[in-house]
Design a protein around this motif. Sequence first.
Motif, PDB file in Angstrom:
ATOM      1  N   SER A  70       0.843  -1.193   0.000  1.00 51.14           N
ATOM      2  CA  SER A  70       0.000   0.000   0.000  1.00 51.14           C
ATOM      3  C   SER A  70       0.880   1.246   0.000  1.00 51.14           C
ATOM      4  O   SER A  70       1.940   1.282   0.628  1.00 51.14           O
ATOM      5  CB  SER A  70      -0.901   0.009   1.234  1.00 51.14           C
ATOM      6  OG  SER A  70      -1.807  -1.068   1.222  1.00 51.14           O
ATOM      7  N   CYS A  71       0.445   2.278  -0.716  1.00 53.15           N
ATOM      8  CA  CYS A  71       1.237   3.510  -0.785  1.00 53.15           C
ATOM      9  C   CYS A  71       0.342   4.671  -1.161  1.00 53.15           C
ATOM     10  O   CYS A  71      -0.782   4.485  -1.657  1.00 53.15           O
ATOM     11  CB  CYS A  71       2.383   3.375  -1.790  1.00 53.15           C
ATOM     12  SG  CYS A  71       1.834   3.268  -3.517  1.00 53.15           S
ATOM     13  N   THR A  72       0.862   5.884  -0.944  1.00 52.54           N
ATOM     14  CA  THR A  72       0.195   7.105  -1.380  1.00 52.54           C
ATOM     15  C   THR A  72       1.185   7.944  -2.172  1.00 52.54           C
ATOM     16  O   THR A  72       2.301   8.193  -1.709  1.00 52.54           O
ATOM     17  CB  THR A  72      -0.320   7.923  -0.177  1.00 52.54           C
ATOM     18  OG1 THR A  72      -1.305   7.163   0.526  1.00 52.54           O
ATOM     19  CG2 THR A  72      -0.937   9.228  -0.633  1.00 52.54           C
ATOM     20  N   LEU A  73       0.764   8.377  -3.351  1.00 52.42           N
ATOM     21  CA  LEU A  73       1.534   9.312  -4.170  1.00 52.42           C
ATOM     22  C   LEU A  73       0.734  10.609  -4.197  1.00 52.42           C
ATOM     23  O   LEU A  73      -0.317  10.696  -4.844  1.00 52.42           O
ATOM     24  CB  LEU A  73       1.741   8.768  -5.588  1.00 52.42           C
ATOM     25  CG  LEU A  73       2.345   7.367  -5.696  1.00 52.42           C
ATOM     26  CD1 LEU A  73       2.529   6.970  -7.159  1.00 52.42           C
ATOM     27  CD2 LEU A  73       3.660   7.286  -4.949  1.00 52.42           C
ATOM     28  N   ASP A  74       1.211  11.590  -3.464  1.00 48.20           N
ATOM     29  CA  ASP A  74       0.467  12.828  -3.244  1.00 48.20           C
ATOM     30  C   ASP A  74       1.181  13.988  -3.922  1.00 48.20           C
ATOM     31  O   ASP A  74       2.310  14.334  -3.570  1.00 48.20           O
ATOM     32  CB  ASP A  74       0.368  13.064  -1.723  1.00 48.20           C
ATOM     33  CG  ASP A  74      -0.431  14.318  -1.367  1.00 48.20           C
ATOM     34  OD1 ASP A  74      -0.975  14.972  -2.267  1.00 48.20           O
ATOM     35  OD2 ASP A  74      -0.496  14.643  -0.159  1.00 48.20           O
ATOM     36  N   ASN A  75       0.521  14.582  -4.915  1.00 47.37           N
ATOM     37  CA  ASN A  75       1.078  15.743  -5.607  1.00 47.37           C
ATOM     38  C   ASN A  75       2.409  15.404  -6.281  1.00 47.37           C
ATOM     39  O   ASN A  75       3.396  16.122  -6.166  1.00 47.37           O
ATOM     40  CB  ASN A  75       1.262  16.901  -4.620  1.00 47.37           C
ATOM     41  CG  ASN A  75       1.285  18.262  -5.297  1.00 47.37           C
ATOM     42  OD1 ASN A  75       0.553  18.491  -6.258  1.00 47.37           O
ATOM     43  ND2 ASN A  75       2.104  19.164  -4.797  1.00 47.37           N
ATOM     44  N   VAL A  76       2.431  14.289  -6.994  1.00 46.19           N
ATOM     45  CA  VAL A  76       3.614  13.833  -7.723  1.00 46.19           C
ATOM     46  C   VAL A  76       3.390  14.079  -9.219  1.00 46.19           C
ATOM     47  O   VAL A  76       2.327  13.762  -9.756  1.00 46.19           O
ATOM     48  CB  VAL A  76       3.898  12.344  -7.458  1.00 46.19           C
ATOM     49  CG1 VAL A  76       5.095  11.861  -8.275  1.00 46.19           C
ATOM     50  CG2 VAL A  76       4.148  12.117  -5.963  1.00 46.19           C
ATOM     51  N   PHE A  77       4.419  14.612  -9.888  1.00 44.62           N
ATOM     52  CA  PHE A  77       4.321  14.975 -11.298  1.00 44.62           C
ATOM     53  C   PHE A  77       5.410  14.263 -12.104  1.00 44.62           C
ATOM     54  O   PHE A  77       6.554  14.143 -11.649  1.00 44.62           O
ATOM     55  CB  PHE A  77       4.481  16.490 -11.479  1.00 44.62           C
ATOM     56  CG  PHE A  77       3.393  17.308 -10.825  1.00 44.62           C
ATOM     57  CD1 PHE A  77       2.290  17.720 -11.544  1.00 44.62           C
ATOM     58  CD2 PHE A  77       3.483  17.647  -9.483  1.00 44.62           C
ATOM     59  CE1 PHE A  77       1.288  18.470 -10.934  1.00 44.62           C
ATOM     60  CE2 PHE A  77       2.491  18.390  -8.869  1.00 44.62           C
ATOM     61  CZ  PHE A  77       1.384  18.802  -9.603  1.00 44.62           C
ATOM     62  N   TRP A  78       5.047  13.820 -13.296  1.00 45.63           N
ATOM     63  CA  TRP A  78       5.992  13.205 -14.228  1.00 45.63           C
ATOM     64  C   TRP A  78       6.030  14.070 -15.484  1.00 45.63           C
ATOM     65  O   TRP A  78       5.060  14.149 -16.234  1.00 45.63           O
ATOM     66  CB  TRP A  78       5.547  11.798 -14.592  1.00 45.63           C
ATOM     67  CG  TRP A  78       5.657  10.786 -13.492  1.00 45.63           C
ATOM     68  CD1 TRP A  78       6.680   9.906 -13.272  1.00 45.63           C
ATOM     69  CD2 TRP A  78       4.697  10.526 -12.441  1.00 45.63           C
ATOM     70  NE1 TRP A  78       6.412   9.126 -12.163  1.00 45.63           N
ATOM     71  CE2 TRP A  78       5.210   9.478 -11.636  1.00 45.63           C
ATOM     72  CE3 TRP A  78       3.450  11.076 -12.111  1.00 45.63           C
ATOM     73  CZ2 TRP A  78       4.518   8.982 -10.530  1.00 45.63           C
ATOM     74  CZ3 TRP A  78       2.766  10.587 -11.011  1.00 45.63           C
ATOM     75  CH2 TRP A  78       3.302   9.556 -10.235  1.00 45.63           C
ATOM     76  N   GLU A  79       7.164  14.712 -15.729  1.00 43.88           N
ATOM     77  CA  GLU A  79       7.282  15.618 -16.875  1.00 43.88           C
ATOM     78  C   GLU A  79       7.470  14.869 -18.183  1.00 43.88           C
ATOM     79  O   GLU A  79       7.145  15.392 -19.252  1.00 43.88           O
ATOM     80  CB  GLU A  79       8.456  16.577 -16.658  1.00 43.88           C
ATOM     81  CG  GLU A  79       8.242  17.550 -15.511  1.00 43.88           C
ATOM     82  CD  GLU A  79       9.416  18.477 -15.300  1.00 43.88           C
ATOM     83  OE1 GLU A  79       9.187  19.612 -14.839  1.00 43.88           O
ATOM     84  OE2 GLU A  79      10.567  18.077 -15.589  1.00 43.88           O
ATOM     85  N   ASP A  80       7.993  13.660 -18.109  1.00 38.30           N
ATOM     86  CA  ASP A  80       8.209  12.839 -19.308  1.00 38.30           C
ATOM     87  C   ASP A  80       8.309  11.388 -18.845  1.00 38.30           C
ATOM     88  O   ASP A  80       9.375  10.940 -18.420  1.00 38.30           O
ATOM     89  CB  ASP A  80       9.483  13.273 -20.030  1.00 38.30           C
ATOM     90  CG  ASP A  80       9.649  12.618 -21.404  1.00 38.30           C
ATOM     91  OD1 ASP A  80       9.016  11.567 -21.644  1.00 38.30           O
ATOM     92  OD2 ASP A  80      10.405  13.163 -22.221  1.00 38.30           O
ATOM     93  N   VAL A  81       7.185  10.658 -18.902  1.00 40.44           N
ATOM     94  CA  VAL A  81       7.143   9.292 -18.380  1.00 40.44           C
ATOM     95  C   VAL A  81       8.119   8.401 -19.146  1.00 40.44           C
ATOM     96  O   VAL A  81       8.151   8.409 -20.378  1.00 40.44           O
ATOM     97  CB  VAL A  81       5.713   8.719 -18.480  1.00 40.44           C
ATOM     98  CG1 VAL A  81       5.700   7.252 -18.050  1.00 40.44           C
ATOM     99  CG2 VAL A  81       4.759   9.529 -17.619  1.00 40.44           C
TER     100      VAL A  81
END
Length: 298
Positions: free
Chosen positions: A144-155
């Motif tokens: 289990s995890c939380t990704l909060d306000n994470v951005f990927w500029e170029d996956v």
Amino acid sequence: MVSRSSAPTPHRKRRGRLWLIGAVTAGLVSAAVAGGVALATDDPPSAASSTTEAPVRTLASSPAEAPARTLAFPEATGEQAVAETQQVSGTFDGELQRFVGTGALGGGDQEEGQDPIFELADGAVLKNVILGAPAADGVHCLGSCTLDNVFWEDVGEDAATFLGESEDATYLVTGGGATKAEDKVFQFNGNGTLTVRGFEVSDFGKLARTCGNCSEQFQRDIVLEDVTATAPGSELAGINSNLGDTARLSNITIVGDAEREIVPCQKFEGVTEGEPTELGSDADGTNCVFAESDITFQ
């Protein structure tokens, strides 16, 4: 706590078709967001306890071509080169710094078996992080995890891969955004439920896909809420209906897709060997659960 490790995390993925990356003619809209103090604890908070507010998400129109748009990413407060996978337990606040892969993590293509920039232990929280290019295999969640306000500029290979084995595992992606994903944004190989809420994606293959041909398969659930997807794109949710997977969609906005080529929910026959078979994409109330009013085209 945060430590470093170069040990790979094996997982198996199905390649999707490649999408051409369109030229971005709009200027990048900046959203300055104040970051908190970076910390790592041994007592991770629950997903509900995260208080970081995502920046206001807007779409900037190109003056040359009205349908062409770009996502609004926050302005990076700094940049770090990452040569080894960063192990995260508890909570890690990146304070909106940009993290870029280098050395062994310097890949940004679709090559299988790449290591992630961040690997999250069961219950960990990753917040206020910008992943630049190259980003290798993005983020791995071992439980289990939380990704909060994470951005990927170029996956790169994928933005995030979810690997928990418990049927009670929950993965929450809240806020943030991603662009330039040739195949999948979120690869759901493990067990449990993936919820993506308040997220923006553009120029992508699939937003979230349950593994089509993992050697060990599970019944998996995807929830997409308050998601904005900007064309070009292929599918929002891809699920294995023969394994009982479900996808529930609500408050979805699809931008710049006049031909309605983006499929809200695509069903597959998942396998443990070979390639999965594409099935229907209708809203059947059992596997693909949404109403016409849940999808808005702009």
